[in-house]
Design a protein around this motif. Structure first.
Motif, PDB file in Angstrom:
ATOM      1  N   PRO A  76      29.511  34.596  60.346  1.00 37.47           N
ATOM      2  CA  PRO A  76      29.487  33.927  61.644  1.00 37.47           C
ATOM      3  C   PRO A  76      30.015  32.497  61.579  1.00 37.47           C
ATOM      4  O   PRO A  76      29.716  31.767  60.634  1.00 37.47           O
ATOM      5  CB  PRO A  76      27.994  33.930  61.994  1.00 37.47           C
ATOM      6  CG  PRO A  76      27.305  33.832  60.663  1.00 37.47           C
ATOM      7  CD  PRO A  76      28.179  34.610  59.700  1.00 37.47           C
ATOM      8  N   LEU A 112      24.725  41.774  65.253  1.00 38.49           N
ATOM      9  CA  LEU A 112      25.785  40.766  65.195  1.00 38.49           C
ATOM     10  C   LEU A 112      25.223  39.355  65.206  1.00 38.49           C
ATOM     11  O   LEU A 112      25.899  38.420  64.801  1.00 38.49           O
ATOM     12  CB  LEU A 112      26.732  40.932  66.391  1.00 38.49           C
ATOM     13  CG  LEU A 112      27.631  42.162  66.399  1.00 38.49           C
ATOM     14  CD1 LEU A 112      28.453  42.197  67.682  1.00 38.49           C
ATOM     15  CD2 LEU A 112      28.535  42.191  65.183  1.00 38.49           C
ATOM     16  N   VAL A 115      26.529  35.755  69.934  1.00 40.59           N
ATOM     17  CA  VAL A 115      27.933  35.768  70.344  1.00 40.59           C
ATOM     18  C   VAL A 115      28.069  34.896  71.582  1.00 40.59           C
ATOM     19  O   VAL A 115      27.305  35.034  72.536  1.00 40.59           O
ATOM     20  CB  VAL A 115      28.421  37.196  70.639  1.00 40.59           C
ATOM     21  CG1 VAL A 115      29.889  37.180  71.072  1.00 40.59           C
ATOM     22  CG2 VAL A 115      28.226  38.104  69.422  1.00 40.59           C
ATOM     23  N   ASP A 119      30.114  39.770  75.165  1.00 40.16           N
ATOM     24  CA  ASP A 119      30.738  40.714  74.236  1.00 40.16           C
ATOM     25  C   ASP A 119      30.616  42.154  74.704  1.00 40.16           C
ATOM     26  O   ASP A 119      29.689  42.519  75.430  1.00 40.16           O
ATOM     27  CB  ASP A 119      30.115  40.594  72.840  1.00 40.16           C
ATOM     28  CG  ASP A 119      28.769  41.276  72.742  1.00 40.16           C
ATOM     29  OD1 ASP A 119      28.701  42.384  72.175  1.00 40.16           O
ATOM     30  OD2 ASP A 119      27.783  40.711  73.254  1.00 40.16           O
ATOM     31  N   THR A 121      30.840  45.639  72.229  1.00 37.50           N
ATOM     32  CA  THR A 121      30.910  45.961  70.806  1.00 37.50           C
ATOM     33  C   THR A 121      31.114  47.462  70.620  1.00 37.50           C
ATOM     34  O   THR A 121      30.375  48.271  71.188  1.00 37.50           O
ATOM     35  CB  THR A 121      29.637  45.488  70.092  1.00 37.50           C
ATOM     36  OG1 THR A 121      29.564  44.057  70.187  1.00 37.50           O
ATOM     37  CG2 THR A 121      29.651  45.885  68.634  1.00 37.50           C
ATOM     38  N   TYR A 142      25.153  33.744  75.773  1.00 40.59           N
ATOM     39  CA  TYR A 142      25.307  33.070  74.484  1.00 40.59           C
ATOM     40  C   TYR A 142      24.002  32.960  73.710  1.00 40.59           C
ATOM     41  O   TYR A 142      23.992  32.841  72.480  1.00 40.59           O
ATOM     42  CB  TYR A 142      25.896  31.665  74.683  1.00 40.59           C
ATOM     43  CG  TYR A 142      24.916  30.672  75.249  1.00 40.59           C
ATOM     44  CD1 TYR A 142      24.214  29.802  74.416  1.00 40.59           C
ATOM     45  CD2 TYR A 142      24.663  30.632  76.614  1.00 40.59           C
ATOM     46  CE1 TYR A 142      23.296  28.916  74.933  1.00 40.59           C
ATOM     47  CE2 TYR A 142      23.743  29.748  77.134  1.00 40.59           C
ATOM     48  CZ  TYR A 142      23.066  28.883  76.301  1.00 40.59           C
ATOM     49  OH  TYR A 142      22.149  28.015  76.821  1.00 40.59           O
ATOM     50  N   ARG A 146      22.208  39.827  69.551  1.00 41.40           N
ATOM     51  CA  ARG A 146      22.836  41.152  69.647  1.00 41.40           C
ATOM     52  C   ARG A 146      22.274  42.082  68.583  1.00 41.40           C
ATOM     53  O   ARG A 146      22.482  41.885  67.385  1.00 41.40           O
ATOM     54  CB  ARG A 146      24.341  41.034  69.472  1.00 41.40           C
ATOM     55  CG  ARG A 146      25.129  40.793  70.747  1.00 41.40           C
ATOM     56  CD  ARG A 146      24.791  39.527  71.484  1.00 41.40           C
ATOM     57  NE  ARG A 146      25.824  39.214  72.484  1.00 41.40           N
ATOM     58  CZ  ARG A 146      25.892  38.092  73.149  1.00 41.40           C
ATOM     59  NH1 ARG A 146      24.983  37.146  72.980  1.00 41.40           N
ATOM     60  NH2 ARG A 146      26.872  37.898  74.023  1.00 41.40           N
ATOM     61  N   VAL A 166      35.321  39.623  72.936  1.00 40.66           N
ATOM     62  CA  VAL A 166      34.543  38.427  73.259  1.00 40.66           C
ATOM     63  C   VAL A 166      35.257  37.637  74.349  1.00 40.66           C
ATOM     64  O   VAL A 166      36.493  37.533  74.356  1.00 40.66           O
ATOM     65  CB  VAL A 166      34.355  37.533  72.012  1.00 40.66           C
ATOM     66  CG1 VAL A 166      33.625  36.237  72.375  1.00 40.66           C
ATOM     67  CG2 VAL A 166      33.584  38.280  70.929  1.00 40.66           C
ATOM     68  N   ILE A 175      31.579  34.879  67.397  1.00 41.81           N
ATOM     69  CA  ILE A 175      30.347  35.336  66.723  1.00 41.81           C
ATOM     70  C   ILE A 175      29.862  34.146  65.905  1.00 41.81           C
ATOM     71  O   ILE A 175      30.394  33.868  64.829  1.00 41.81           O
ATOM     72  CB  ILE A 175      30.628  36.556  65.833  1.00 41.81           C
ATOM     73  CG1 ILE A 175      31.300  37.667  66.639  1.00 41.81           C
ATOM     74  CG2 ILE A 175      29.322  37.060  65.213  1.00 41.81           C
ATOM     75  CD1 ILE A 175      31.752  38.853  65.795  1.00 41.81           C
TER      76      ILE A 175
END
Length: 351
Positions: A76, A112, A115, A119, A121, A142, A146, A166, A175
């Motif tokens: 990340p 994840l 993010v 997102d 995914t 934000y 996730r 994203v 991410i």
């Protein structure tokens, strides 16, 4: 959760990331302490270099998409810290990895972390998670953690590909925090048929929405489980409906079955193929519920027996959930969500 200022929380995010990882939150509800997730075991670490490209195209979600010319960036970490300073808009991440062990009996999640901002995914070309709202119905997620259920059989004992779409509106993007990986979740009910994923959704109320043949083609798509505030319906209180089509294996036709609906904020009535099979909360009102949280219904697990003969094992089935939320966050927000045999449910509950 009522939204805090995004710029302020982005400054604080590195400080609080470790805390969120320990508690494994999906969203801070301000209603209770977020449960500590000590039952997660990482199987495949996904930190490190990912393929990355600015722009947007649905082709990028496909397993065989050619990403040879893409950049490599660290995950990340925000993309601003890696040569894309000042960029706001769409971008895609892709990660290829190989599974060598048999994980078919594991209860698997793709985590994840955080993010920024929105997102979608995909795992092996299938959409498994969605947080926030893309333009033109933009809504930031934000500060949502996730944690996406991996459907049984989707992870291959060979090459696998994760693709993450994203959108970032301002400040940092991408991410940005957490411990990305494939995790096994221990001591949690693992349904024989998971229903976590994308559902149809519409605010308002009309009881005909429970009908099996009701046309929901123009409804929005939301990810379940997750509060609807995190997916474009910020601060909405009131009625809403969820619907999902599903097929079920004939191998389960001789079993007594149970529907797990996780936790719903605040009260619900749940239907399969137009027949009500369960309800939580007080629904004896004329227009709007007034006693919608007298028993902390928002934190009760929904476990509903499915009547014999109701499911169609040769064709499609429809589940419809009527929800009323009277305060703050709303919707089907915590799993597991799915269908499990009564025998398996009792065995798991007795442990």
């Amino acid at each position: 959760m009522k939204r805090a200022n995004k710029s302020l929380l982005k400054i604080l995010l590195p400080t609080v990331t470790c805390f969120f990882l320990l508690v494994g939150c999906v969203e801070n509800t301000n209603k209770a302490e977020i449960p500590i997730r000590l039952n997660e075991k990482i199987l495949i670490e996904l930190k490190g270099k990912w393929k990355f490209s600015l722009g947007d195209s649905p082709e990028r979600s496909k397993v065989d998409f050619n990403d040879d010319n893409w950049e490599l960036i660290d995950v990340p970490s925000s993309w601003e810290n890696q040569g894309f300073h000042g960029y706001d808009g769409f971008a895609w991440y892709r990660k290829e990895f190989t599974v060598t062990d048999d994980l078919s009996f594991e209860n698997l999640y793709l985590i994840l972390g955080f993010v920024d901002d929105v997102d979608e995914t995909y795992l092996n070309g299938k959409l498994i998670g969605l947080s926030g709202g893309f333009p033109p119905n933009y809504n930031t997620a934000y500060n949502a953690y996730r944690r996406y259920k991996i459907p049984s059989g989707l992870l291959r004992k060979e090459k696998n590909v994760i693709a993450v779409r994203v959108y970032d509106k301002e400040l940092e993007g991408g991410i940005i925090g957490g411990e990305p990986g494939i995790y096994a979740v221990l001591n949690e009910l693992n349904p024989d048929l998971t229903l976590e994923g994308i559902w149809k959704f519409k605010i308002g109320d009309d009881k005909v929405r429970a009908d099996k043949n009701y046309d929901d083609s123009d409804w929005d798509s939301l990810f379940v489980p997750a509060h609807w505030e995190m997916q474009g319906y910020r601060d909405y209180d009131g009625f809403a409906w969820y619907r999902k089509k599903f097929s079920i294996s004939k191998e389960l036709s001789k079993e007594r079955l149970v529907l797990l609906m996780g936790k719903i904020d605040d009260i619900d009535q749940t239907y399969i193929n137009g027949v009500q099979i369960g309800s939580t909360g007080l629904w004896n009102f004329n227009k709007v519920p007034t006693d919608f949280n007298t028993g902390n219904e928002w934190e009760q697990k929904r476990i509903y027996s499915i009547p014999d003969g109701l499911l169609n094992f040769n064709d499609e089935n429809i589940i419809a959930v009527r929800v009323y939320d009277g305060f703050r966050d709303g919707g089907i927000y915590q799993g597991p969500i799915g269908i499990i045999t009564e025998k398996k449910f009792r065995q798991s509950s007795s442990r």
